[in-house]
Write an enzyme that holds these catalytic residues in place. Structure first.
Site, PDB file in Angstrom:
ATOM      1  N   GLY A  86       4.878  35.847   3.235  1.00 11.03           N
ATOM      2  CA  GLY A  86       4.612  36.446   2.495  1.00 11.03           C
ATOM      3  C   GLY A  86       3.156  37.072   2.045  1.00 11.03           C
ATOM      4  N   SER A  87       2.806  37.205   0.452  1.00 12.73           N
ATOM      5  CA  SER A  87       1.154  37.420   0.407  1.00 12.73           C
ATOM      6  C   SER A  87       0.648  37.110  -0.659  1.00 12.73           C
ATOM      7  N   LYS A 120      10.276  40.655 -15.081  1.00 14.14           N
ATOM      8  CA  LYS A 120      10.793  41.508 -15.785  1.00 14.14           C
ATOM      9  C   LYS A 120      11.537  41.050 -16.699  1.00 14.14           C
ATOM     10  N   HIS A 148      13.726  44.259  -2.586  1.00 18.12           N
ATOM     11  CA  HIS A 148      14.675  44.493  -1.291  1.00 18.12           C
ATOM     12  C   HIS A 148      14.419  45.094   0.075  1.00 18.12           C
ATOM     13  N   LEU A 164       0.536  48.235 -14.342  1.00 20.07           N
ATOM     14  CA  LEU A 164       0.622  48.974 -15.242  1.00 20.07           C
ATOM     15  C   LEU A 164       1.564  48.183 -15.769  1.00 20.07           C
ATOM     16  N   ASP A 223       6.362  40.998   3.759  1.00 24.30           N
ATOM     17  CA  ASP A 223       5.325  40.640   2.591  1.00 24.30           C
ATOM     18  C   ASP A 223       4.034  40.622   3.776  1.00 24.30           C
ATOM     19  N   HIS A 243      29.945  62.032 -18.839  1.00 27.74           N
ATOM     20  CA  HIS A 243      29.544  62.666 -19.947  1.00 27.74           C
ATOM     21  C   HIS A 243      30.163  61.794 -21.218  1.00 27.74           C
ATOM     22  N   GLY A 284      -4.776  49.954 -11.554  1.00 27.48           N
ATOM     23  CA  GLY A 284      -3.752  50.626 -12.360  1.00 27.48           C
ATOM     24  C   GLY A 284      -2.950  50.694 -11.466  1.00 27.48           C
ATOM     25  N   LEU A 299       8.027  44.513  -0.900  1.00 26.10           N
ATOM     26  CA  LEU A 299       9.041  44.625  -2.378  1.00 26.10           C
ATOM     27  C   LEU A 299      10.230  43.512  -1.660  1.00 26.10           C
TER      28      LEU A 299
HETATM   29  P1  FAD Z   1       6.705  35.557  -0.075  1.00 28.53           P
HETATM   30  O1  FAD Z   1       8.223  35.534  -2.263  1.00 28.53           O
HETATM   31  O2  FAD Z   1       5.574  35.778  -0.678  1.00 28.53           O
HETATM   32  O3  FAD Z   1       7.638  33.772   0.100  1.00 28.53           O
HETATM   33  C1  FAD Z   1       6.952  33.644   0.765  1.00 28.53           C
HETATM   34  C2  FAD Z   1       6.625  31.661   0.835  1.00 28.53           C
HETATM   35  O4  FAD Z   1       6.153  31.668   1.571  1.00 28.53           O
HETATM   36  C3  FAD Z   1       5.802  31.217  -0.421  1.00 28.53           C
HETATM   37  O5  FAD Z   1       7.108  30.275  -1.599  1.00 28.53           O
HETATM   38  C4  FAD Z   1       5.184  30.718   0.304  1.00 28.53           C
HETATM   39  O6  FAD Z   1       5.148  29.297  -1.073  1.00 28.53           O
HETATM   40  C5  FAD Z   1       5.175  29.918   1.219  1.00 28.53           C
HETATM   41  N1  FAD Z   1       4.961  29.449   2.180  1.00 28.53           N
HETATM   42  C6  FAD Z   1       3.727  30.306   2.637  1.00 28.53           C
HETATM   43  N2  FAD Z   1       2.977  30.069   3.685  1.00 28.53           N
HETATM   44  C7  FAD Z   1       3.554  28.716   3.788  1.00 28.53           C
HETATM   45  C8  FAD Z   1       4.136  27.226   4.621  1.00 28.53           C
HETATM   46  N3  FAD Z   1       2.557  27.397   6.001  1.00 28.53           N
HETATM   47  N4  FAD Z   1       4.542  26.734   4.978  1.00 28.53           N
HETATM   48  C9  FAD Z   1       5.395  26.955   3.670  1.00 28.53           C
HETATM   49  N5  FAD Z   1       5.974  27.866   3.263  1.00 28.53           N
HETATM   50  C10 FAD Z   1       5.408  28.463   2.934  1.00 28.53           C
HETATM   51  N6  FAD Z   1       9.272  43.412  -5.962  1.00 28.53           N
HETATM   52  C11 FAD Z   1      10.009  44.203  -6.552  1.00 28.53           C
HETATM   53  O7  FAD Z   1      10.737  44.761  -5.206  1.00 28.53           O
HETATM   54  N7  FAD Z   1      10.639  44.558  -7.620  1.00 28.53           N
HETATM   55  C12 FAD Z   1       9.530  43.881  -8.544  1.00 28.53           C
HETATM   56  O8  FAD Z   1       9.772  43.810  -9.886  1.00 28.53           O
HETATM   57  C13 FAD Z   1       8.235  43.300  -7.772  1.00 28.53           C
HETATM   58  N8  FAD Z   1       8.074  42.505  -8.812  1.00 28.53           N
HETATM   59  C14 FAD Z   1       6.850  41.831  -8.849  1.00 28.53           C
HETATM   60  C15 FAD Z   1       6.280  41.207  -9.990  1.00 28.53           C
HETATM   61  C16 FAD Z   1       4.697  40.610  -9.505  1.00 28.53           C
HETATM   62  C17 FAD Z   1       3.676  40.223 -10.448  1.00 28.53           C
HETATM   63  C18 FAD Z   1       4.105  40.784  -8.639  1.00 28.53           C
HETATM   64  C19 FAD Z   1       3.326  39.418  -7.854  1.00 28.53           C
HETATM   65  C20 FAD Z   1       5.168  41.168  -6.769  1.00 28.53           C
HETATM   66  C21 FAD Z   1       6.294  41.683  -7.124  1.00 28.53           C
HETATM   67  N9  FAD Z   1       7.195  41.994  -6.848  1.00 28.53           N
HETATM   68  C22 FAD Z   1       8.688  43.036  -6.959  1.00 28.53           C
HETATM   69  C23 FAD Z   1       6.203  41.930  -4.851  1.00 28.53           C
HETATM   70  C24 FAD Z   1       7.618  40.491  -4.441  1.00 28.53           C
HETATM   71  O9  FAD Z   1       7.280  39.708  -4.960  1.00 28.53           O
HETATM   72  C25 FAD Z   1       7.600  40.516  -2.623  1.00 28.53           C
HETATM   73  O10 FAD Z   1       7.685  41.732  -2.561  1.00 28.53           O
HETATM   74  C26 FAD Z   1       8.368  39.290  -2.172  1.00 28.53           C
HETATM   75  O11 FAD Z   1       8.569  38.024  -3.102  1.00 28.53           O
HETATM   76  C27 FAD Z   1       8.104  39.617  -1.082  1.00 28.53           C
HETATM   77  O12 FAD Z   1       8.522  38.410  -0.302  1.00 28.53           O
HETATM   78  P2  FAD Z   1       8.551  37.510   0.625  1.00 28.53           P
HETATM   79  O13 FAD Z   1       9.634  36.682   1.164  1.00 28.53           O
HETATM   80  O14 FAD Z   1       8.179  38.316   2.154  1.00 28.53           O
HETATM   81  O15 FAD Z   1       6.733  36.591   0.540  1.00 28.53           O
HETATM   82  P1  NAD Z   2      -0.940  48.226  -5.321  1.00 31.11           P
HETATM   83  O1  NAD Z   2      -1.220  48.394  -4.726  1.00 31.11           O
HETATM   84  O2  NAD Z   2       0.111  48.907  -6.624  1.00 31.11           O
HETATM   85  O3  NAD Z   2      -2.219  48.760  -6.380  1.00 31.11           O
HETATM   86  C1  NAD Z   2      -3.357  48.552  -6.682  1.00 31.11           C
HETATM   87  C2  NAD Z   2      -4.334  49.727  -7.718  1.00 31.11           C
HETATM   88  O4  NAD Z   2      -5.913  49.091  -7.770  1.00 31.11           O
HETATM   89  C3  NAD Z   2      -4.207  50.921  -6.902  1.00 31.11           C
HETATM   90  O5  NAD Z   2      -3.570  51.817  -8.093  1.00 31.11           O
HETATM   91  C4  NAD Z   2      -5.902  50.720  -6.303  1.00 31.11           C
HETATM   92  O6  NAD Z   2      -6.437  52.385  -5.934  1.00 31.11           O
HETATM   93  C5  NAD Z   2      -6.743  49.985  -7.306  1.00 31.11           C
HETATM   94  N1  NAD Z   2      -7.351  49.730  -7.037  1.00 31.11           N
HETATM   95  C6  NAD Z   2      -8.134  49.211  -5.776  1.00 31.11           C
HETATM   96  N2  NAD Z   2      -9.921  48.955  -5.241  1.00 31.11           N
HETATM   97  C7  NAD Z   2     -10.025  49.256  -7.326  1.00 31.11           C
HETATM   98  C8  NAD Z   2     -11.366  48.638  -7.226  1.00 31.11           C
HETATM   99  N3  NAD Z   2     -11.686  47.327  -6.870  1.00 31.11           N
HETATM  100  N4  NAD Z   2     -11.301  49.337  -8.874  1.00 31.11           N
HETATM  101  C9  NAD Z   2     -10.431  49.185  -9.740  1.00 31.11           C
HETATM  102  N5  NAD Z   2      -9.309  49.930  -8.922  1.00 31.11           N
HETATM  103  C10 NAD Z   2      -8.975  49.457  -7.706  1.00 31.11           C
HETATM  104  O7  NAD Z   2      -1.022  47.174  -5.735  1.00 31.11           O
HETATM  105  P2  NAD Z   2      -0.341  45.687  -7.068  1.00 31.11           P
HETATM  106  O8  NAD Z   2      -0.255  46.696  -8.658  1.00 31.11           O
HETATM  107  O9  NAD Z   2      -1.513  44.324  -7.089  1.00 31.11           O
HETATM  108  O10 NAD Z   2       0.325  44.976  -6.628  1.00 31.11           O
HETATM  109  C11 NAD Z   2       1.085  44.809  -5.211  1.00 31.11           C
HETATM  110  C12 NAD Z   2       1.865  44.951  -4.940  1.00 31.11           C
HETATM  111  O11 NAD Z   2       3.258  43.961  -5.341  1.00 31.11           O
HETATM  112  C13 NAD Z   2       1.860  45.934  -4.572  1.00 31.11           C
HETATM  113  O12 NAD Z   2       2.680  46.558  -3.308  1.00 31.11           O
HETATM  114  C14 NAD Z   2       3.973  46.478  -5.528  1.00 31.11           C
HETATM  115  O13 NAD Z   2       4.426  47.206  -5.347  1.00 31.11           O
HETATM  116  C15 NAD Z   2       4.233  45.202  -5.792  1.00 31.11           C
HETATM  117  N6  NAD Z   2       4.995  44.809  -7.167  1.00 31.11           N
HETATM  118  C16 NAD Z   2       5.533  45.905  -7.562  1.00 31.11           C
HETATM  119  C17 NAD Z   2       6.163  45.658  -8.213  1.00 31.11           C
HETATM  120  C18 NAD Z   2       7.728  46.351  -9.170  1.00 31.11           C
HETATM  121  O14 NAD Z   2       8.452  47.130  -7.369  1.00 31.11           O
HETATM  122  N7  NAD Z   2       8.149  46.413 -10.012  1.00 31.11           N
HETATM  123  C19 NAD Z   2       6.026  44.544  -9.959  1.00 31.11           C
HETATM  124  C20 NAD Z   2       4.926  43.950  -9.249  1.00 31.11           C
HETATM  125  C21 NAD Z   2       4.283  44.355  -7.420  1.00 31.11           C
END
Ligand code: FAD
Ligand code: NAD
Length: 473
Positions: free
Chosen positions: A149-150, A54, A328, A191, A319, A451, A186, A326
């Site tokens: 997480g993921s 962001k 939140h 995006l 995740d 407004h 996409g 997400l």
């Molecule tokens: P994570 O944030 O992945 O945290 C898991 C943590 O566990 C990590 O720090 C990892 O190092 C740690 N861990 C893993 N295994 C171990 C272990 N064995 N021992 C100790 N530590 C460990 N979501 C939104 O809502 N809004 C957004 O704008 C948004 N933007 C995003 C942009 C990008 C580029 C990406 C990749 C994701 C975005 N997301 C967004 C998704 C959001 O980041 C995730 O949904 C969120 O981080 C999930 O939180 P989590 O705590 O489940 O996992």
């Molecule tokens: P996504 O699931 O949103 O989108 C992946 C896209 O890739 C889909 O449209 C799918 O059809 C396409 N796709 C899959 N395999 C393909 C292939 N072989 N060739 C071409 N297209 C293909 O996943 P993402 O964009 O990687 O994001 C991952 C997660 O992170 C999502 O769950 C998203 O909600 C989260 N995230 C959220 C935000 C936000 O809230 N603003 C920002 C970034 C990431």
């Protein structure tokens, strides 16, 4: 190996899911430890996700706006130059301030922060391989929460090096603007990152397997409009297209694509290729096998409604398990899971979790979209209002997009809200509240909105949806 005292709750993972649960548990009087291996708290979201992306989206938008959208506002600027290193520094400042803030909150709420990688030894014991060569310790928990997480799903045949073939982690840290960039996927990540680099001067092509952009959940009309507007900004799209192979051995990256149904192949040349085809739960090295826990076919930890795995005192949120990936959503679950542990009940309304794509204009939605309702045979009303007819959008010279509201044809209860437009991500909060309270479109239509504000478009969409003709006095 040393051992720490037994805790009421041991959390593995210090991301949003883990750190919010840790703070909430500390505030509830539990003895709690949180294990994080990254070297910083905040997980994906703070370190390499929501926050840094962001920062770049905001600043690249300003840069792009100053280049292309000042004259008609009566602002004349001199030479505009990009200083990418400084833009990255601004991003890092936002990130480090926030991660340090969590450390402070841990101390304030008596959460023990254990820096290292955790792995199950048995059902109550987690072994921690301490960071910076600190050896091993073990920590025992009455309850254990998995919040690991993921990670980005890799694309077979393209090895991620985070320089030429990148995930979002590389995409928020590029040291120069690539001349050409290919984005595979996409969805939201594709995006948002395509927007950043295209605004900074890269020629970006997005390859998407499906017939619409935006990933799962985005309403078809909104997706169409978003594509149109992003194309206007310079992004190129190849929809209904699959990637056949990739080659990053030579200079740059070659990606061979063909129509999803099959057909003629085409090769896309680029300096950098972003793989953004989704994320998958991360449980590597967690020692699940030592306690007999299994994951489903998509790698998700299997849990019940109280977030319990089949071992009742071991729970999972965020995740690493079901639901939208997400921040939140993870946050809501953190509060609920601690409530389950301390009180025996908790609550998350999965029907009212908003989604936001932080492009310009922003896209935001909550509830169900038209495709989903049609598939479920639900009869609905739709009301739509364009920002081009909203006075504030007009004064801001930012009039692209619309608000679309969907309500039940019988009861008028709101089923979904889909916005593309300026500040959609803020405006959707009103929609979430409406859904949470089971509002009808008439309820919103009868609510006064200041407004001139963009939120009047929200009220207007509700008026268009409402079957009750509120304004026939
Ligand atoms: P994570 O944030 O992945 O945290 C898991 C943590 O566990 C990590 O720090 C990892 O190092 C740690 N861990 C893993 N295994 C171990 C272990 N064995 N021992 C100790 N530590 C460990 N979501 C939104 O809502 N809004 C957004 O704008 C948004 N933007 C995003 C942009 C990008 C580029 C990406 C990749 C994701 C975005 N997301 C967004 C998704 C959001 O980041 C995730 O949904 C969120 O981080 C999930 O939180 P989590 O705590 O489940 O996992
Ligand atoms: P996504 O699931 O949103 O989108 C992946 C896209 O890739 C889909 O449209 C799918 O059809 C396409 N796709 C899959 N395999 C393909 C292939 N072989 N060739 C071409 N297209 C293909 O996943 P993402 O964009 O990687 O994001 C991952 C997660 O992170 C999502 O769950 C998203 O909600 C989260 N995230 C959220 C935000 C936000 O809230 N603003 C920002 C970034 C990431």
């Amino acid at each position: 190996a040393s051992e720490t005292e037994e805790k009421d709750l041991v959390i593995i993972g210090g991301g949003v899911a883990g750190y919010v649960a840790a703070i909430k548990a500390g505030q509830s009087g539990l003895k709690v430890a949180c294990i994080e291996k990254r070297g910083a708290l905040g997980g994906t979201c703070l370190n390499v996700g929501c926050i840094p992306s962001k920062s770049l989206l905001n600043n690249s938008h300003l840069y792009h706006q100053i280049l292309h959208d000042t004259k008609n506002r009566g602002i004349e600027v001199g030479e505009v130059k990009l200083n990418l290193a400084a833009m990255m520094k601004a991003k890092e400042t936002s990130v480090s301030g926030l991660t340090k803030g969590i450390e402070f909150l841990f101390k304030k709420n008596n959460v023990e922060y254990i820096k290292g990688a955790g792995a199950f030894k048995d059902e109550h014991t987690v072994a921690v391989n301490l960071a910076e060569g600190g050896g091993e310790t073990t920590v025992r928990g009455k309850n254990i929460l998995i919040a690991t997480g993921s990670e980005a799903t890799p694309f077979p045949g393209l090895t991620i090096d985070e320089k030429k073939v990148i995930t979002s982690t590389g995409a928020i840290a590029l040291q120069e603007v690539p001349k050409k960039m290919t984005v595979i996927g996409g969805g939201i990540i594709g995006l948002e990152m395509a927007s950043v680099w295209s605004r900074l001067g890269s020629e970006v092509t997005v390859v998407e397997y499906l017939g619409q952009i935006g990933g799962p959940g985005m309403d078809k009309d909104v997706a169409k409009q978003a594509q149109k507007l992003l194309q206007k900004q310079g992004l190129k799209f190849k929809l209904n297209t699959k990637v056949v192979s990739g080659d990053a051995d030579g200079e740059g990256v070659k990606v061979t694509v063909e129509a999803a149904k099959g057909g003629k192949e085409e090769t896309l040349d680029a300096d950098v290729c972003l793989v953004a085809i989704g994320r998958r739960p991360y449980t590597n090295g967690l020692g699940l096998e030592n306690i007999g826990l299994e994951v489903d076919e998509r790698g998700r930890l299997i849990i019940d409604q109280e977030y319990r795995t089949k071992i009742p005192h071991i729970r999972a949120i965020g995740d690493v398990t079901f639901g939208p990936m997400l921040a939140h959503k993870a946050e809501e679950e953190s509060v609920a899971v601690v409530e389950y542990i301390t009180k025996g009940y908790g609550h998350v309304n999965y029907g009212a979790i908003p989604s936001v794509m932080y492009t310009h204009p922003e896209v935001a939605w909550v509830g169900q979209n038209e495709q989903e309702l049609t598939a479920a045979n639900v009869k609905y009303n739709v009301g739509q209002f364009p920002f081009s007819a909203n006075s504030r959008a007009k004064t801001n010279l930012d009039t692209e997009g619309f608000v679309k509201m969907i309500s039940d044809v019988e009861t008028d209860r709101i089923l979904g809200i889909h916005i593309i437009g300026p500040n959609a991500g803020e405006m959707i909060a009103e929609g979430v509240l409406a859904l949470e309270y089971g509002a009808s479109s008439e309820d919103v239509a009868r609510t006064s909105h200041a407004h001139p504000t963009l939120s009047e478009a929200f009220k207007e969409a509700a008026m268009a949806t409402s079957s009750s003709q509120v304004f026939e006095f």
